[in-house]
Design a protein around this motif. Structure first.
Motif, short mmCIF file in Angstrom:
data_model
loop_
_atom_site.label_atom_id
_atom_site.label_comp_id
_atom_site.label_asym_id
_atom_site.label_seq_id
_atom_site.Cartn_x
_atom_site.Cartn_y
_atom_site.Cartn_z
N GLY A 1 0.81 -1.05 -0.09
CA GLY A 1 -0.07 -0.08 0.16
C GLY A 1 0.87 1.35 -0.09
N ALA B 1 3.25 2.83 -5.26
CA ALA B 1 3.07 1.76 -6.47
C ALA B 1 1.54 1.06 -6.17
N GLU C 1 0.75 -4.39 4.90
CA GLU C 1 1.01 -4.38 6.14
C GLU C 1 0.86 -3.09 6.81
N ARG C 2 1.38 -2.00 6.12
CA ARG C 2 0.96 -0.63 6.59
C ARG C 2 0.67 0.32 5.31
N GLN D 1 7.08 3.45 2.88
CA GLN D 1 8.06 4.29 3.03
C GLN D 1 7.62 5.96 3.40
N THR E 1 8.80 9.64 5.61
CA THR E 1 9.49 10.83 4.89
C THR E 1 9.13 12.14 5.67
N ASN F 1 10.25 16.55 -4.49
CA ASN F 1 10.16 16.28 -5.85
C ASN F 1 9.03 15.47 -6.35
N ALA G 1 1.63 -10.39 3.77
CA ALA G 1 1.62 -11.83 2.80
C ALA G 1 2.77 -12.61 2.99
N THR H 1 5.56 -4.49 -2.75
CA THR H 1 5.90 -4.56 -1.29
C THR H 1 7.07 -3.68 -0.87
N GLY H 2 7.72 -2.82 -1.88
CA GLY H 2 8.51 -1.75 -1.56
C GLY H 2 10.01 -2.43 -1.37
N CYS I 1 16.65 12.91 -2.91
CA CYS I 1 15.39 13.62 -2.04
C CYS I 1 15.88 14.93 -1.25
N ASP J 1 9.55 -0.06 -5.93
CA ASP J 1 10.98 -0.28 -5.19
C ASP J 1 11.23 -1.82 -5.28
N ILE K 1 9.04 8.13 -5.40
CA ILE K 1 7.54 8.16 -5.39
C ILE K 1 7.01 8.16 -6.52
#
Ligand code: FAD
Length: 307
Positions: A9, A12, A32-33, A37, A41, A46, A79, A107-108, A133, A274, A283
């Motif tokens: 979530g 992406a 999960e959350r 990421q 932040t 950007n 998962a 899942t990053g 960044c 990612d 992002i």
């Protein structure tokens, strides 16, 4: 079953959910959350068309946008397996299984941390992980880069054009970065490279970083370096460990291999952001990749249902 089930979530996953739901197909998102990421932040400068925002604010907007559509969002669930028969089955740590005709894995990743005192305390207050960044925040200042691999030396070259001076600290007695990058770094007047340096501490004044301490692994002496910023570049770990027992093709770095439509080697399984082989982890790039994967999945569904 879901037509499209998105795992993750972050930017992406959220983009994939919106693009899928807009096709009027049954869309689920398990994470999960929510936010990924981006929740960690602080300032974001950007995200094109939004000159300045902050992570939690962007996540609130993402969540609101997803909620405009008919997406079944399940959070606080991890998962743990992927299997296929006539459908794709995502097993959850809770023991439940979700089934879908197509899946988008988003899942990053997570930055490897130094695990030294002060790192957590000064995260976002001088301790940074992303030169694209946060580089401009250190304009005209002295910074350190931890790690002499490709990402560390690339970061040093990138930062050297913005900041006053860059010190690269490498743990080993040689740099792992490609020769061409090393040559470029050595040709720049404001990059110093220190080998055999083990960072031991982030030093701060209570509100921001003022320097770091490291041990010279040859002499054993402790040294102090005064810097305003510390860029940690010791690896980005894809959150794909849970896929190692599946038939999915992962690179030796553990990234999911995708093609230009976000497709993996398993029919109906797409991936974005990612966690994939995408070369740049940002992002706006993750959002584009999530949208691509959703359109790829939709295309797969209309072709497979015509059979
Ligand atoms: P993530 O954001 O990592 O999201 C992954 C999602 O998957 C999360 O919801 C997570 O809970 C979920 N998940 C993971 N494993 C599982 C599992 N097994 N089961 C279920 N769910 C799972 N980029 C910029 O463009 N600009 C910036 O200013 C910027 N600053 C940054 C600052 C920091 C401190 C960090 C860490 C990153 C920054 N980035 C920035 C990078 C940017 O955040 C990422 O590129 C982007 O979030 C990647 O999106 P993603 O959706 O691929 O993955």
């Amino acid at each position: 079953p879901y037509d499209v089930l998105i795992v993750g979530g972050g930017p992406a996953g959220a983009a994939a959910a919106i693009y899928a739901a807009r096709k009027g197909i049954r869309t689920g998102l398990v994470a999960e959350r929510f936010g990924g990421q981006v929740m960690d932040t602080v300032g974001i400068e950007n995200f094109i068309s939004v000159p300045y925002t902050e992570g939690p604010k962007l996540v609130a907007h993402l969540e609101q946008h997803v909620k405009e559509y008919d997406v079944e969002v399940i959070t606080n669930q991890k998962a743990s397996s992927l299997a296929t028969d006539e459908l794709i089955r995502i097993g959850l740590e809770s023991g439940a299984t979700l089934s879908a005709r197509s899946v988008i894995l988003a899942t990053g990743a997570r930055w490897r941390e130094m695990n030294v005192p002060g790192e957590q305390e000064y995260r976002g207050k001088g301790v940074a992980y992303c030169p694209h960044c946060d580089g401009p925040l250190f304009k005209g200042k002295r910074v350190a880069v931890i790690g002499g691999g490709n990402s560390g030396i690339e970061a040093a070259i990138d930062l050297a054009g913005i900041v006053e001076h860059v010190t690269v600290l490498e743990f080993a007695d040689s740099l792992r970065a490609d020769e061409v990058l090393q040559r470029k770094a050595r040709s720049m007047g404001n990059i110093e490279i220190i080998m055999n340096a083990q960072t031991t501490k982030v030093r701060g004044d209570g509100s921001k970083v003022v320097g770091l301490s490291y041990t010279d692994r040859v002499s054993g002496d402790s040294q102090d370096l005064d810097v305003a910023g510390i860029f940690v570049q010791i690896g980005l770990i894809p959150n794909a460990e849970w896929l190692k027992d599946s038939d999915l093709n992962l690179t030796r770095f553990g990234e999911i291999e995708i093609d230009s439509r976000g497709a993996t080697n398993i029919p109906g399984v797409f991936a974005a952001g990612d966690v994939t082989t995408v070369p740049f982890k940002q992002i706006i790039i993750a959002m584009g990749a999530g949208s691509t994967a959703a359109l790829g999945a939709f295309d797969h569904l209309i072709r497979s249902s015509a059979e």
